[in-house]
Structures are given as C-alpha cells and as structure tokens.
Design a protein around this motif. Structure first.
Motif, PDB file in Angstrom:
ATOM      1  N   ALA A 165       0.830  -1.212   0.000  1.00  0.00           N
ATOM      2  CA  ALA A 165       0.000   0.000   0.000  1.00  0.00           C
ATOM      3  C   ALA A 165       0.861   1.257   0.000  1.00  0.00           C
ATOM      4  O   ALA A 165       0.828   2.075   0.924  1.00  0.00           O
ATOM      5  N   THR A 166       1.656   1.411  -1.055  1.00  0.00           N
ATOM      6  CA  THR A 166       2.557   2.556  -1.178  1.00  0.00           C
ATOM      7  C   THR A 166       2.468   3.123  -2.591  1.00  0.00           C
ATOM      8  O   THR A 166       2.088   2.428  -3.541  1.00  0.00           O
ATOM      9  N   LEU A 167       2.843   4.398  -2.702  1.00  0.00           N
ATOM     10  CA  LEU A 167       2.882   5.070  -4.001  1.00  0.00           C
ATOM     11  C   LEU A 167       4.256   5.671  -4.218  1.00  0.00           C
ATOM     12  O   LEU A 167       4.766   6.396  -3.365  1.00  0.00           O
ATOM     13  N   GLU A 168       4.875   5.351  -5.350  1.00  0.00           N
ATOM     14  CA  GLU A 168       6.106   6.017  -5.797  1.00  0.00           C
ATOM     15  C   GLU A 168       7.218   5.957  -4.750  1.00  0.00           C
ATOM     16  O   GLU A 168       7.893   6.957  -4.475  1.00  0.00           O
ATOM     17  N   LEU A 169       7.411   4.790  -4.164  1.00  0.00           N
ATOM     18  CA  LEU A 169       8.460   4.618  -3.165  1.00  0.00           C
ATOM     19  C   LEU A 169       9.809   4.541  -3.883  1.00  0.00           C
ATOM     20  O   LEU A 169      10.036   3.657  -4.705  1.00  0.00           O
ATOM     21  N   ALA A 170      10.701   5.507  -3.599  1.00  0.00           N
ATOM     22  CA  ALA A 170      11.984   5.581  -4.304  1.00  0.00           C
ATOM     23  C   ALA A 170      12.999   6.327  -3.452  1.00  0.00           C
ATOM     24  O   ALA A 170      12.636   7.017  -2.490  1.00  0.00           O
ATOM     25  N   GLU A 171      14.257   6.196  -3.808  1.00  0.00           N
ATOM     26  CA  GLU A 171      15.302   6.915  -3.083  1.00  0.00           C
ATOM     27  C   GLU A 171      15.184   8.410  -3.341  1.00  0.00           C
ATOM     28  O   GLU A 171      14.841   8.831  -4.453  1.00  0.00           O
ATOM     29  N   PRO A 172      15.443   9.246  -2.340  1.00  0.00           N
ATOM     30  CA  PRO A 172      15.402  10.703  -2.540  1.00  0.00           C
ATOM     31  C   PRO A 172      16.344  11.118  -3.658  1.00  0.00           C
ATOM     32  O   PRO A 172      17.447  10.578  -3.804  1.00  0.00           O
ATOM     33  N   GLY A 173      15.901  12.052  -4.456  1.00  0.00           N
ATOM     34  CA  GLY A 173      16.719  12.518  -5.570  1.00  0.00           C
ATOM     35  C   GLY A 173      16.409  11.813  -6.868  1.00  0.00           C
ATOM     36  O   GLY A 173      16.826  12.265  -7.937  1.00  0.00           O
ATOM     37  N   ALA A 174      15.669  10.691  -6.794  1.00  0.00           N
ATOM     38  CA  ALA A 174      15.257  10.029  -8.030  1.00  0.00           C
ATOM     39  C   ALA A 174      14.251  10.913  -8.752  1.00  0.00           C
ATOM     40  O   ALA A 174      13.514  11.672  -8.115  1.00  0.00           O
ATOM     41  N   PRO A 175      14.201  10.841 -10.080  1.00  0.00           N
ATOM     42  CA  PRO A 175      13.236  11.671 -10.816  1.00  0.00           C
ATOM     43  C   PRO A 175      11.833  11.436 -10.298  1.00  0.00           C
ATOM     44  O   PRO A 175      11.371  10.302 -10.201  1.00  0.00           O
ATOM     45  N   GLY A 176      11.156  12.504  -9.926  1.00  0.00           N
ATOM     46  CA  GLY A 176       9.829  12.380  -9.345  1.00  0.00           C
ATOM     47  C   GLY A 176       8.778  12.051 -10.397  1.00  0.00           C
ATOM     48  O   GLY A 176       8.747  12.654 -11.460  1.00  0.00           O
ATOM     49  N   ALA A 177       7.946  11.057 -10.097  1.00  0.00           N
ATOM     50  CA  ALA A 177       6.849  10.727 -10.989  1.00  0.00           C
ATOM     51  C   ALA A 177       5.753  11.791 -10.864  1.00  0.00           C
ATOM     52  O   ALA A 177       5.634  12.463  -9.848  1.00  0.00           O
ATOM     53  N   ASP A 178       4.977  11.930 -11.935  1.00  0.00           N
ATOM     54  CA  ASP A 178       3.861  12.879 -11.915  1.00  0.00           C
ATOM     55  C   ASP A 178       2.675  12.180 -12.552  1.00  0.00           C
ATOM     56  O   ASP A 178       2.318  12.460 -13.700  1.00  0.00           O
ATOM     57  N   PRO A 179       2.060  11.223 -11.800  1.00  0.00           N
ATOM     58  CA  PRO A 179       0.998  10.408 -12.394  1.00  0.00           C
ATOM     59  C   PRO A 179      -0.169  11.251 -12.890  1.00  0.00           C
ATOM     60  O   PRO A 179      -0.720  12.064 -12.162  1.00  0.00           O
ATOM     61  N   GLY A 180      -0.509  11.026 -14.161  1.00  0.00           N
ATOM     62  CA  GLY A 180      -1.639  11.745 -14.739  1.00  0.00           C
ATOM     63  C   GLY A 180      -1.415  13.233 -14.904  1.00  0.00           C
ATOM     64  O   GLY A 180      -2.361  13.987 -15.082  1.00  0.00           O
ATOM     65  N   GLY A 181      -0.133  13.677 -14.857  1.00  0.00           N
ATOM     66  CA  GLY A 181       0.126  15.109 -14.954  1.00  0.00           C
ATOM     67  C   GLY A 181      -0.485  15.865 -13.790  1.00  0.00           C
ATOM     68  O   GLY A 181      -1.022  16.965 -13.948  1.00  0.00           O
ATOM     69  N   LEU A 182      -0.376  15.267 -12.588  1.00  0.00           N
ATOM     70  CA  LEU A 182      -1.111  15.785 -11.429  1.00  0.00           C
ATOM     71  C   LEU A 182      -0.668  17.189 -11.029  1.00  0.00           C
ATOM     72  O   LEU A 182      -1.458  17.951 -10.463  1.00  0.00           O
ATOM     73  N   ARG A 183       0.564  17.571 -11.300  1.00  0.00           N
ATOM     74  CA  ARG A 183       1.000  18.922 -10.932  1.00  0.00           C
ATOM     75  C   ARG A 183       0.175  19.970 -11.673  1.00  0.00           C
ATOM     76  O   ARG A 183      -0.198  20.999 -11.104  1.00  0.00           O
TER      77      ARG A 183
END
Length: 387
Positions: A223-241
C-alpha cells in the motif's frame, strides 16, 4: 485483486448541467460553516449526490472519466458556493485522476465505498519542522518495516479535511538503508491515528486542515505510491501537478466570482439619499467593475485554455500551469480587494459576505506552487531560452 468491472459499479452520474443549483446549495450554508469552522458534511454530501466527487473516476472503472476542463469548471462552481467544500473535493478529484499509481485492491475499496457515500482522499505532506516539501527536505514521518508490512509514525499539519477523510496518502521516509520516500496509503479507521483540531485560520475555516499524528499505524506491504530513493526523478501520475495548479486556481476564481455577484447586487440596490439613484449608475463604479471583469475574464480564459490543451493531449510547457495559477489567484485577490475598496466599510462588515470572500481568497497564495517558486522557475527558463 482487480478493480470492479464498469457494470458492477453504480457511481453517481455527474450533473454538470445543474452546477448553478449545487453552487446555490453550498452558498446557503457557507456563512454558517465559516462561523463554526466545522467540517461541511452536508455540503460534501451535496457534491457526492451530484456525482461531482467521482467526476474524474475513469471510464474503465465505471466512472465518467471527466478531464481537467470539466474539473476546472466544477471547482469554479464549488468555489463560488463554498471554497472549503471545493478544496476538500479537489483533493479527492485529484486522487482519482491519478488512480493508476494506486494498488488495484486499495483502489477497488475506494470505488466500492464511493458508490454509497462521500469517500474523501487527501495527500498529507506538510510537517511542523519541515514545512512544505515542495521546497525540499526529507519527512520526519517514518515507515518501519514489520513482518506484515509497514508501521507508520509521525505528525502532519495542514491536513485538509482531516476529520472527514477515508484515505490518507501519507508522505514518509522508510527506516531502510538507503532511505526511500513515498506515500503510504492509510485507511482512517486504522488504529493509531489521532486528528487534533488545530485549524483556526483567517480563511477557508471549514476546510478543517487539522493536525494528524500517526502512532505505529499498520500499513500493508504493497500500500505505497512512488516509493523511491530521494533525488530520483519524481513521478507525476496523470500530470497531477498541472491538475493541482489549475484546479486550485479555479477554486479562487470561483470565490472572486461570488464576490462580484454580491458586489454588483449591492451597487444596484444601494441608493444614497444625496444621490437619488443607485451607485451602479455612476461611471466610477461602472469603470471599476469593468476592470474587475476584465481581470477575471483574462485569468479564467488562461486557465481554461491550458486545461483544454492538456485534455487534447497537446504539449504544454511545464511552467505554464503554475503561471496560470499565479495569474489567476492574483487576479482573484485583486478583484475582491478592489470591491472592498470600492464600497468602504460595508465591504468589511460581517453582515455582508464580501469580507468572508476577502478572507477566503487570500488563501490562494499559500497553495503549492507558490508565486515565488513559479516566477523564479519561469524567469530562469525564459532567460535560458534567450541566452
């Protein structure tokens, strides 16, 4: 577990043709909610029953598949009625727009509950020491691995709609080496969650953006979303920004529209005895209202045009949604301030809604992306293009 088939769901049908009625229903109780600062349960029920809270559920899940243009239109209408209801609703609409990032079994639970009642979702990211994560840094909220999944401990602030949420997307760090960060999906009936009523704000008082503490809250392993090491390129699912920037802009354009509605009515009805005719008959007032209208039209057109371009799949420069949010919230704030200046003391009287609209619209500046970040990034990009 797959998400429910489209024919297995009976989500409320969005009634976009009835937005005027929804606005009126919310506006009827907005002042009361502002005075008591209680969570606007009745208003959220209105939004749910009108099918608007699940507007962005995809067609593959039995939803209407509303895009960003429709979302902007709806949030403007909700903001015109009660911006606290609009902001809480926006967070859920954004979550559905980014459904692909969710584990299938968790999202199936969300959809099943959304058929029966308002099922609110929000991302909890801001912390007392860190502030907004948009400016960098790691969260203090920590997820510790256990035999069955994760155990979440920490403290979040400015958690919009906290007491009414069904799901929280809690930004946290892991206790691993190396550390990872991401959102942990927490059902609010999980043990170890405390909502503390701390929200006592100038505007959007009924948004109940309270503190939430987590004390060893259990979270399933997946039950996690976009779990990654800090500094990794950030995902933007669905262009949410872009959805966030334009959706927030729409809410405050709605507040400004409500202010103009009241202002124009006041100017038509106010007849000073020494004048013998309504204030609306004076060129000074006509010119000022004309300027307000021009500013809001420009901002609204900008927001709508970018939303439509995104829905059509056209490439949109990354900085533009943020710039539109800055332009729109600035125009909305200036519009309400001009209205207050135009009529003097009456504009700041609690007998009239204009002072509430002023308090609410000022909140537009505090949402991510904030003006200084937007303008610095846009200016840097422009300078680099012209170098």
């Amino acid at each position: 577990m797959p998400t429910p088939a489209a024919d297995a769901l009976a989500l409320p049908t969005p009634r976009l043709s009835h937005l005027v009625d929804v606005t009126a229903a919310l506006a009827a109780h907005a002042e009361q909610h502002d005075r008591t600062a209680d969570l606007p349960h009745a208003g959220l029920a209105v939004v749910h029953e009108a099918g608007l809270l699940t507007l962005t559920v995809g067609a593959e899940h039995g939803g209407p598949g509303g895009g960003l243009t429709d979302t902007v239109r709806v949030l403007t209408a909700l903001g015109r009625g009660d911006p606290s209801v609009a902001l809480i609703s926006a967070m859920t609409l954004f979550a559905h727009a980014a459904w692909a990032a969710w584990p299938a079994d968790s999202y199936a639970e969300v959809l099943a509950e959304s058929v029966r009642r308002p099922t609110l979702i929000n991302s909890l990211r801001v912390e007392p020491d860190l502030g907004t994560p948009a400016r960098g840094g790691l969260p203090a909220t920590t997820a510790r691995r256990t035999a069955g999944g994760w155990e979440l401990t920490g403290h979040k602030i400015f958690s919009t709609g906290a007491a009414g949420l069904r799901w929280m997307q809690v930004w946290a760090r892991t206790d691993e080496d190396p550390v990872r960060t991401g959102a942990f999906l927490v059902r609010t009936d999980s043990p170890g969650i405390t909502v503390e009523r701390t929200w006592d704000h100038l505007g959007l008082r009924a948004s109940r953006s309270d503190d939430v503490t987590f004390d060893r809250v259990p979270v399933p392993l997946g039950a996690t979303l976009e779990l990654a090491e800090p500094g990794a390129p950030g995902a933007d699912p669905g262009g949410l920004r872009a959805w966030n920037a334009l959706g927030i802009a729409a809410i405050y354009l709605g507040v400004a529209a409500a202010a103009v509605d009241w202002l124009t009515g006041y100017l038509r009805e106010r007849v000073p005895t020494n004048l013998g005719k309504p204030l609306a008959a004076l060129p000074r007032f006509q010119s000022e209202v004309g300027l307000i209208s021009a500013q809001l039209l420009t901002a609204t057109t900008l927001v709508d045009s970018i939303a439509q371009a995104i829905d059509r799949g056209e490439p949109v420069e990354a900085a533009r949604p943020g710039l539109a949010k800055t332009v729109a919230t600035t125009a909305a704030i200036e519009a309400v301030q001009r209205g207050v200046a135009l009529i003097g003391n009456a504009g700041l009287s609690r007998r009239h809604p204009l002072e509430r609209h002023l308090r609410d619209v000022l909140c537009g500046r505090i949402h991510t992306p904030q003006d200084d970040v937007v303008l610095t990034a846009a200016g840097r990009a422009q300078l680099e293009r012209n170098s």
